[in-house]
Design a protein around this motif. Structure first.
Motif, mmCIF file in Angstrom:
data_model
loop_
_atom_site.group_PDB
_atom_site.id
_atom_site.type_symbol
_atom_site.label_atom_id
_atom_site.label_comp_id
_atom_site.label_asym_id
_atom_site.label_seq_id
_atom_site.Cartn_x
_atom_site.Cartn_y
_atom_site.Cartn_z
ATOM 1 N N LEU A 12 0.829 -1.190 0.000
ATOM 2 C CA LEU A 12 0.000 0.000 0.000
ATOM 3 C C LEU A 12 0.875 1.255 0.000
ATOM 4 O O LEU A 12 0.606 2.211 -0.733
ATOM 5 N N GLY A 13 1.926 1.234 0.826
ATOM 6 C CA GLY A 13 2.844 2.364 0.848
ATOM 7 C C GLY A 13 3.529 2.567 -0.488
ATOM 8 O O GLY A 13 3.671 3.699 -0.966
ATOM 9 N N VAL A 14 3.930 1.476 -1.126
ATOM 10 C CA VAL A 14 4.598 1.563 -2.425
ATOM 11 C C VAL A 14 3.646 2.104 -3.478
ATOM 12 O O VAL A 14 4.011 2.954 -4.312
ATOM 13 N N ILE A 15 2.395 1.640 -3.458
ATOM 14 C CA ILE A 15 1.409 2.081 -4.453
ATOM 15 C C ILE A 15 1.137 3.582 -4.315
ATOM 16 O O ILE A 15 1.105 4.319 -5.311
ATOM 17 N N THR A 16 0.939 4.053 -3.091
ATOM 18 C CA THR A 16 0.653 5.473 -2.900
ATOM 19 C C THR A 16 1.833 6.339 -3.323
ATOM 20 O O THR A 16 1.641 7.416 -3.908
ATOM 21 N N LEU A 17 3.044 5.884 -3.065
ATOM 22 C CA LEU A 17 4.220 6.633 -3.500
ATOM 23 C C LEU A 17 4.321 6.627 -5.023
ATOM 24 O O LEU A 17 4.637 7.656 -5.643
ATOM 25 N N ALA A 18 4.040 5.487 -5.631
ATOM 26 C CA ALA A 18 4.092 5.393 -7.090
ATOM 27 C C ALA A 18 3.061 6.309 -7.738
ATOM 28 O O ALA A 18 3.343 6.961 -8.751
ATOM 29 N N VAL A 19 1.871 6.385 -7.159
ATOM 30 C CA VAL A 19 0.829 7.267 -7.695
ATOM 31 C C VAL A 19 1.287 8.726 -7.636
ATOM 32 O O VAL A 19 1.063 9.502 -8.582
#
Length: 334
Positions: free
Chosen positions: A113-120
């Motif tokens: 989840l942390g990786v996805i939000t940073l990627a977005v």
């Protein structure tokens, strides 16, 4: 909910300062304090999402930037009033709701989840960087690519003939920060807030008790996105300018640092840490003798290794121990 007397006194003091300080400080200091409080509102949004909801979000800057751009687009197309303000809050809130729906109902784990939000956030940064040229516009608002959107009309409150001056902007930002802080305290003390805390502590147990954990996490994430969007709107209004830098990696990292240093389990800690660190960065930047990024990195490492609970929880724990110790008799202390 019974609010502690100390919190009420602190709130009253903050409201008084919101009206008194503009007449007591020079314009440069007033503008600096205004942006500190705007960033404190951004830190507060992550303090709620991460600290209370247990949602590891590395992309809070995404909602901050969307709020800033939505305000700019709304101000140019509908005027700098309540409609543009509502747009600046609703756009990041809806975006957070859509993103959160797929993450929480898709049962994405915390790390991913942390990786996805940073990627977005990085996707939005590159997307807005690629909007140079006259063809990239939304109505009357030219997006400007890496040059950003300059000369954004300042906020004009309903019934007012003139836009907010710096003194009025400071008062508005301070009052919104106080309202957001006490509003989140009320949310945390409500039934909704208690369920969110239960989901944070043990999601499986909350599910067995019949609670829809994904729905509560989604609501928390959406509220945090709306608050970050409000901070972005205030930031764009403060500088009359917004650029893709609001989505940058440095911006995302700073928010994490503010919450870690202030204390992830509190709301007041990240506010204090944000204001203190922003003031320190401004002072160091004026001297141009030390890289502020290195200093912030060193502070982060120091707190992660030596003070992992953060400033506010550490000081509150120390104060409780001292209070208990002072109330004991010599025999009890022995």
């Amino acid at each position: 909910m019974r609010v502690p007397v100390f919190s009420l006194a602190l709130g009253a003091l903050a409201v008084g300062a919101a009206f008194a300080l503009p007449a007591m400080v020079d314009m440069f200091s007033l503008l600096s304090m205004t942006v500190y409080l705007i960033m404190a509102l951004l830190a507060l949004s992550l303090a709620f999402v991460w600290g209370h909801g247990g949602i590891l979000c590395f992309g809070q800057a995404a909602f901050f930037g969307l709020g800033a751009y939505a305000w700019a687009v709304g101000a140019f197309n509908f005027g700098p009033g309540l409609l543009a303000l509502a747009l600046a809050v609703l756009v990041p809130a809806v975006f957070a709701a859509l993103l959160g729906y797929f993450m929480f109902y898709g049962k994405i784990s915390d790390v991913y989840l942390g990786v996805i939000t940073l990627a977005v956030t990085l996707i939005l940064f590159n997307l807005m960087n690629s909007t140079s040229g006259d063809s990239y516009r939304i109505g009357a608002a030219l997006l400007g690519g890496f040059n950003g959107i300059p000369s954004i009309p300042p906020l004009t409150l309903p019934g007012a003939d003139e836009p907010l001056m710096p003194e009025g902007s400071f008062t508005l930002v301070a009052l919104l920060l106080v309202a957001a802080y006490f509003g989140l305290r009320l949310v945390m003390a409500s039934r909704f807030g208690r369920v969110v805390a239960a989901v944070r502590e043990n999601e499986q147990r909350a599910l067995l008790l019949g609670y829809n954990a994904s729905a509560y996490k989604l609501a928390t994430f959406t509220l945090g996105g709306a608050l970050a969007g409000l901070a972005g709107m205030l930031y764009a209004n403060w500088g009359a300018f917004v650029s893709p830098g609001v989505f940058g990696l440095a911006q995302s990292a700073q928010i994490i640092i503010w919450v870690i240093v202030g204390g992830r389990g509190t709301l007041i800690g990240p506010i204090i840490a944000c204001v203190a660190l922003q003031a320190m960065v401004t002072e160091l930047g004026a001297q141009q003798s030390i890289d502020t990024g290195v200093v912030l990195g060193a502070i982060l490492i120091l707190f992660v290794l030596l003070i992992p609970r953060g400033l506010a929880p550490t000081f509150m724990g120390l104060a409780r121990r001292l209070t208990r110790g002072a109330g004991r008799t010599p025999k009890e202390q022995a």
